[in-house]
Design a protein around this motif. Structure first.
Motif, PDB file in Angstrom:
ATOM      1  N   GLU A   1      -7.571   3.870  -5.223  1.00 39.26           N
ATOM      2  CA  GLU A   1      -6.014   4.185  -4.672  1.00 39.26           C
ATOM      3  C   GLU A   1      -6.206   3.133  -4.056  1.00 39.26           C
ATOM      4  O   GLU A   1      -4.888   2.604  -3.223  1.00 39.26           O
ATOM      5  CB  GLU A   1      -6.035   5.532  -3.542  1.00 39.26           C
ATOM      6  CG  GLU A   1      -4.567   5.651  -3.003  1.00 39.26           C
ATOM      7  CD  GLU A   1      -4.813   7.065  -2.161  1.00 39.26           C
ATOM      8  OE1 GLU A   1      -3.972   7.426  -1.130  1.00 39.26           O
ATOM      9  OE2 GLU A   1      -5.468   7.540  -2.358  1.00 39.26           O
ATOM     10  N   ASP A   2      -6.534   2.618  -3.150  1.00 40.74           N
ATOM     11  CA  ASP A   2      -6.487   1.454  -2.478  1.00 40.74           C
ATOM     12  C   ASP A   2      -8.129   0.338  -1.873  1.00 40.74           C
ATOM     13  O   ASP A   2      -8.985   1.143  -2.213  1.00 40.74           O
ATOM     14  CB  ASP A   2      -5.957   1.537  -0.766  1.00 40.74           C
ATOM     15  CG  ASP A   2      -5.431   0.897   0.094  1.00 40.74           C
ATOM     16  OD1 ASP A   2      -4.783  -0.721  -0.530  1.00 40.74           O
ATOM     17  OD2 ASP A   2      -4.645   0.910   1.215  1.00 40.74           O
TER      18      ASP A   2
ATOM     19  N   GLU B   1      -9.286   5.098   5.007  1.00 44.29           N
ATOM     20  CA  GLU B   1      -8.020   3.747   5.133  1.00 44.29           C
ATOM     21  C   GLU B   1      -8.430   2.768   5.092  1.00 44.29           C
ATOM     22  O   GLU B   1      -9.225   2.982   5.954  1.00 44.29           O
ATOM     23  CB  GLU B   1      -7.083   4.444   6.286  1.00 44.29           C
ATOM     24  CG  GLU B   1      -5.695   4.334   5.747  1.00 44.29           C
ATOM     25  CD  GLU B   1      -4.898   5.267   7.468  1.00 44.29           C
ATOM     26  OE1 GLU B   1      -3.127   4.984   6.733  1.00 44.29           O
ATOM     27  OE2 GLU B   1      -4.876   5.371   8.406  1.00 44.29           O
TER      28      GLU B   1
ATOM     29  N   GLU C   1       1.746   3.612  -3.871  1.00 47.43           N
ATOM     30  CA  GLU C   1       1.326   4.613  -4.674  1.00 47.43           C
ATOM     31  C   GLU C   1       1.342   6.073  -3.365  1.00 47.43           C
ATOM     32  O   GLU C   1       1.218   7.473  -4.321  1.00 47.43           O
ATOM     33  CB  GLU C   1      -0.434   4.793  -4.824  1.00 47.43           C
ATOM     34  CG  GLU C   1      -0.731   3.529  -5.869  1.00 47.43           C
ATOM     35  CD  GLU C   1      -1.928   3.756  -5.934  1.00 47.43           C
ATOM     36  OE1 GLU C   1      -2.995   4.051  -5.802  1.00 47.43           O
ATOM     37  OE2 GLU C   1      -2.392   4.136  -7.535  1.00 47.43           O
ATOM     38  N   ARG C   2       1.205   5.842  -2.071  1.00 40.68           N
ATOM     39  CA  ARG C   2       2.346   6.954  -1.648  1.00 40.68           C
ATOM     40  C   ARG C   2       2.905   7.896  -1.379  1.00 40.68           C
ATOM     41  O   ARG C   2       2.718   8.865  -1.967  1.00 40.68           O
ATOM     42  CB  ARG C   2       1.430   6.375   0.015  1.00 40.68           C
ATOM     43  CG  ARG C   2       0.573   5.776   0.567  1.00 40.68           C
ATOM     44  CD  ARG C   2       0.657   6.121   2.129  1.00 40.68           C
ATOM     45  NE  ARG C   2      -0.739   4.946   2.484  1.00 40.68           N
ATOM     46  CZ  ARG C   2      -0.766   4.782   4.019  1.00 40.68           C
ATOM     47  NH1 ARG C   2       0.288   4.655   4.695  1.00 40.68           N
ATOM     48  NH2 ARG C   2      -2.715   4.450   3.851  1.00 40.68           N
TER      49      ARG C   2
ATOM     50  N   LEU D   1      -7.270  -2.105  -8.231  1.00 43.30           N
ATOM     51  CA  LEU D   1      -6.830  -1.132  -8.165  1.00 43.30           C
ATOM     52  C   LEU D   1      -6.547  -1.123  -9.271  1.00 43.30           C
ATOM     53  O   LEU D   1      -5.726  -0.454  -9.719  1.00 43.30           O
ATOM     54  CB  LEU D   1      -5.343  -2.423  -7.470  1.00 43.30           C
ATOM     55  CG  LEU D   1      -5.703  -2.062  -5.856  1.00 43.30           C
ATOM     56  CD1 LEU D   1      -4.470  -2.986  -4.617  1.00 43.30           C
ATOM     57  CD2 LEU D   1      -5.748  -0.292  -5.314  1.00 43.30           C
TER      58      LEU D   1
ATOM     59  N   PHE E   1       0.855  -0.934   0.017  1.00 45.26           N
ATOM     60  CA  PHE E   1       0.272  -0.346   0.038  1.00 45.26           C
ATOM     61  C   PHE E   1       1.035   1.191  -0.039  1.00 45.26           C
ATOM     62  O   PHE E   1       0.432   2.361  -0.344  1.00 45.26           O
ATOM     63  CB  PHE E   1      -0.987  -0.520   1.686  1.00 45.26           C
ATOM     64  CG  PHE E   1      -0.363   0.506   2.321  1.00 45.26           C
ATOM     65  CD1 PHE E   1       0.188   1.366   3.044  1.00 45.26           C
ATOM     66  CD2 PHE E   1       0.658  -1.450   3.339  1.00 45.26           C
ATOM     67  CE1 PHE E   1       0.107   1.247   4.277  1.00 45.26           C
ATOM     68  CE2 PHE E   1       0.345  -1.126   4.501  1.00 45.26           C
ATOM     69  CZ  PHE E   1       0.891   0.387   5.147  1.00 45.26           C
ATOM     70  N   TRP E   2       2.025   1.409   0.149  1.00 46.23           N
ATOM     71  CA  TRP E   2       3.054   1.920   0.577  1.00 46.23           C
ATOM     72  C   TRP E   2       3.185   2.693  -1.277  1.00 46.23           C
ATOM     73  O   TRP E   2       3.975   3.978  -1.132  1.00 46.23           O
ATOM     74  CB  TRP E   2       4.319   2.345   0.709  1.00 46.23           C
ATOM     75  CG  TRP E   2       4.113   2.058   2.610  1.00 46.23           C
ATOM     76  CD1 TRP E   2       4.638   1.348   3.584  1.00 46.23           C
ATOM     77  CD2 TRP E   2       4.048   3.623   3.546  1.00 46.23           C
ATOM     78  NE1 TRP E   2       3.903   2.431   4.693  1.00 46.23           N
ATOM     79  CE2 TRP E   2       4.016   3.285   4.757  1.00 46.23           C
ATOM     80  CE3 TRP E   2       4.945   4.369   2.489  1.00 46.23           C
ATOM     81  CZ2 TRP E   2       3.904   4.088   5.737  1.00 46.23           C
ATOM     82  CZ3 TRP E   2       4.629   6.351   4.031  1.00 46.23           C
ATOM     83  CH2 TRP E   2       4.812   5.272   4.574  1.00 46.23           C
TER      84      TRP E   2
ATOM     85  N   ARG F   1      -4.873  -2.326   8.020  1.00 39.89           N
ATOM     86  CA  ARG F   1      -3.921  -2.752   8.492  1.00 39.89           C
ATOM     87  C   ARG F   1      -2.811  -3.181  10.225  1.00 39.89           C
ATOM     88  O   ARG F   1      -2.932  -1.541  10.000  1.00 39.89           O
ATOM     89  CB  ARG F   1      -2.745  -2.385   7.076  1.00 39.89           C
ATOM     90  CG  ARG F   1      -3.824  -2.156   5.413  1.00 39.89           C
ATOM     91  CD  ARG F   1      -2.323  -2.103   5.220  1.00 39.89           C
ATOM     92  NE  ARG F   1      -3.181  -2.194   3.435  1.00 39.89           N
ATOM     93  CZ  ARG F   1      -3.595  -1.964   2.722  1.00 39.89           C
ATOM     94  NH1 ARG F   1      -3.696  -0.678   2.912  1.00 39.89           N
ATOM     95  NH2 ARG F   1      -3.831  -2.200   1.799  1.00 39.89           N
TER      96      ARG F   1
ATOM     97  N   GLU G   1      -9.722  -7.479  -5.379  1.00 41.04           N
ATOM     98  CA  GLU G   1      -8.097  -5.773  -5.390  1.00 41.04           C
ATOM     99  C   GLU G   1      -7.663  -6.108  -6.051  1.00 41.04           C
ATOM    100  O   GLU G   1      -7.578  -4.213  -6.104  1.00 41.04           O
ATOM    101  CB  GLU G   1      -8.397  -6.797  -3.902  1.00 41.04           C
ATOM    102  CG  GLU G   1      -8.252  -6.920  -2.417  1.00 41.04           C
ATOM    103  CD  GLU G   1      -7.593  -7.931  -1.410  1.00 41.04           C
ATOM    104  OE1 GLU G   1      -7.900  -8.114  -0.184  1.00 41.04           O
ATOM    105  OE2 GLU G   1      -6.529  -8.052  -1.767  1.00 41.04           O
TER     106      GLU G   1
ATOM    107  N   ILE H   1      -4.335  -6.959   6.314  1.00 38.56           N
ATOM    108  CA  ILE H   1      -5.528  -6.310   5.720  1.00 38.56           C
ATOM    109  C   ILE H   1      -6.220  -6.780   7.025  1.00 38.56           C
ATOM    110  O   ILE H   1      -6.142  -8.493   6.859  1.00 38.56           O
ATOM    111  CB  ILE H   1      -6.111  -6.596   4.824  1.00 38.56           C
ATOM    112  CG1 ILE H   1      -5.388  -5.757   3.166  1.00 38.56           C
ATOM    113  CG2 ILE H   1      -7.611  -5.459   4.714  1.00 38.56           C
ATOM    114  CD1 ILE H   1      -5.737  -5.606   2.241  1.00 38.56           C
TER     115      ILE H   1
END
Length: 470
Positions: A392-393, A444, A223-224, A386, A220-221, A447, A382, A453
């Motif tokens: 985004e998540d 959000e 795209e951040r 995505l 999940f990091w 997690r 998922e 998750i």
């Protein structure tokens, strides 16, 4: 650690969150000073010490200091009051344990003179750290990890995917997680530099500033971090991105290769066993579930539901054993009996192992969603979600409505508005026949510290958000 301080005293061991560098000499002295303060406070070898510490540098130092004197850091509450003491950085947390000590800021600054060295503990079977299980299959269990386990885990990972020369690393899984702690130890034991960054903006700033070649993170990091980059920018000088904690969906892998680093490594593991299989995505059929090849010293095999071993290539419940594997949970005999059998760790994962050691996952026992007689892997849903620009998540899960019948549900974090009808049509085109019947928007996806998750939390959110029977 002590040998590195003698060999490279002026080299940088740690870069703290605000950019201050700590030399190997000072890092070793800080660890010794904190270990001495713990001894002065009555903490002894063999003690389990609960840490209520949020600041990552302080947490890491305390974990290493306790391990040096022969005690063990615990990152979450133990059953039955097994902890001997508690260290806190906020005075109000003293109610957590009757034997609580408050750490002070000056503990973690380089001393003006070298403190008396605390002899390093030499018992490989002593517990070095206690980490929580993922919590994705219920209440987290306390996993004791010994000094010998840590040495075996570092050696296996080093053999699987070697580190860059004199590595400089950002590791996003925290030091309280088994994966994060071992990843940090790998770099420190190699005499490298651990760069602490906790936000996407810090990561983008500190990687080029400190010449970081290696980034360890959860999916999940991706795209951040990319969103924090300048348009069309890349994260030079990265040489290696390692992704663990969950399967990296295809759309995120593509983005990671284009914007972060071309060399992306997959890691499959468990807190009870450390890294089990690793491999570069270029060498894996990741779209069909391959997650890596078994590491040296790791034995992994598939078993049927009755506990009988299956031939190579057959699907079953994956089991793992080896010198890196824990053998029980602290204070939980019932959970231990279910998870450890005949020297094997019984994982919650379904999959197969090829003759060459390639591990292919087919889902988790607790995550598979049974709808109308079919078992659906959440990762299929998922990945489809995505692939949509507005999402985004995402997380897929099963939840029961009023009558108890299971429904396929999803939670999404959106970066742009999307109508329910548009979302449904897009998914129908990608995964016909398995489109979620209930989709909720969340700020959000919940997690744990390792990036997995927490689907039980999503079920509660869905019920609170108005999930009803179709």
């Amino acid at each position: 650690m002590r040998s590195r301080a003698r060999e490279r005293p002026d080299a940088v061991a740690i870069v703290r969150p605000r950019g201050a560098s700590v030399s190997w000499r000072d890092f070793d002295r800080i660890i010794d000073g904190v270990a001495g303060r713990c001894l002065d406070g009555g903490i002894r070898p063999g003690d389990l010490v609960l840490l209520a510490i949020q600041r990552p540098f302080r947490l890491l130092v305390l974990e290493l200091a306790l391990a040096r004197l022969g005690a063990a850091a615990v990152s979450s509450a133990l059953p039955g009051g097994l902890a001997s003491a508690c260290l806190v950085e906020v005075a109000g947390d003293a109610s957590m344990h009757p034997n609580t000590h408050e750490v002070k800021a000056d503990w973690f600054e380089p001393p003006s003179a070298a403190p008396a060295p605390v002899p390093s503990h030499r018992d490989g079977d002593a517990i070095a750290i206690v980490c929580p299980s993922s919590g994705t299959t219920g209440i987290p269990k306390a996993i004791p990890i010994t000094h010998a386990h840590l040495a075996a885990r570092v050696a296996a990972a080093d053999a699987g995917v070697p580190l860059p020369a004199t590595p400089r690393q950002v590791c996003l899984p925290g030091a309280s997680s088994g994966y994060g702690f071992v990843s940090i130890l790998r770099v420190l034991w190699a005499g490298g530099t651990h760069v602490i960054a906790t936000t996407a903006e810090e990561i983008v700033a500190m990687i080029p500033r400190h010449g970081v070649q290696r980034l360890v993170m959860m999916p999940f990091w991706v795209e951040r971090i990319v969103e924090a980059l300048p348009p069309q920018g890349r994260l030079a000088p990265l040489e290696q991105v390692e992704v663990g904690g969950a399967i990296l969906p295809g759309p995120l892998l593509r983005i990671a290769r284009e914007r972060l680093c071309a060399h992306v490594v997959s890691v499959y593991g468990a807190t009870e066993a450390g890294c089990i299989a690793m491999g570069a995505f270029d060498d894996l059929d990741f779209q069909n579930g391959e997650v890596g090849r078994a590491l040296p010293g790791v034995e992994i095999a598939a078993f049927d539901e009755q506990g009988h071993p299956l031939p190579a290539g057959a699907d079953g419940v994956l089991r793992v054993r080896g010198r890196m594997c824990s053998g029980h949970y602290l204070g939980n005999a019932e959970a231990s009996a279910g998870a450890f059998a005949d020297g094997w760790l019984v994982t919650p994962d379904l999959g197969r192992v090829a003759d060459d050691g390639t591990v292919t996952l087919a889902g988790r026992l607790g995550d598979l969603i049974s709808i109308g007689g079919y078992r659906i892997r959440p990762s299929v849903v998922e990945e489809a979600l995505l692939s949509l620009d507005a999402v985004e998540d995402a997380a897929a899960f099963g939840a029961s409505g009023a009558s108890g019948a299971m429904q396929l549900c999803a939670a999404i974090v959106t970066r742009a508005p999307i109508e329910q009808s548009t979302l449904h049509a897009a998914l129908q085109a990608r995964i016909p026949g398995i489109v979620p019947s209930f989709v909720m928007r969340v700020d959000e996806v919940p997690r744990n510290a390792g990036g997995k998750i927490l689907r039980n939390e999503l079920v509660s959110l869905a019920l609170a958000s108005g999930l009803r029977e179709r």
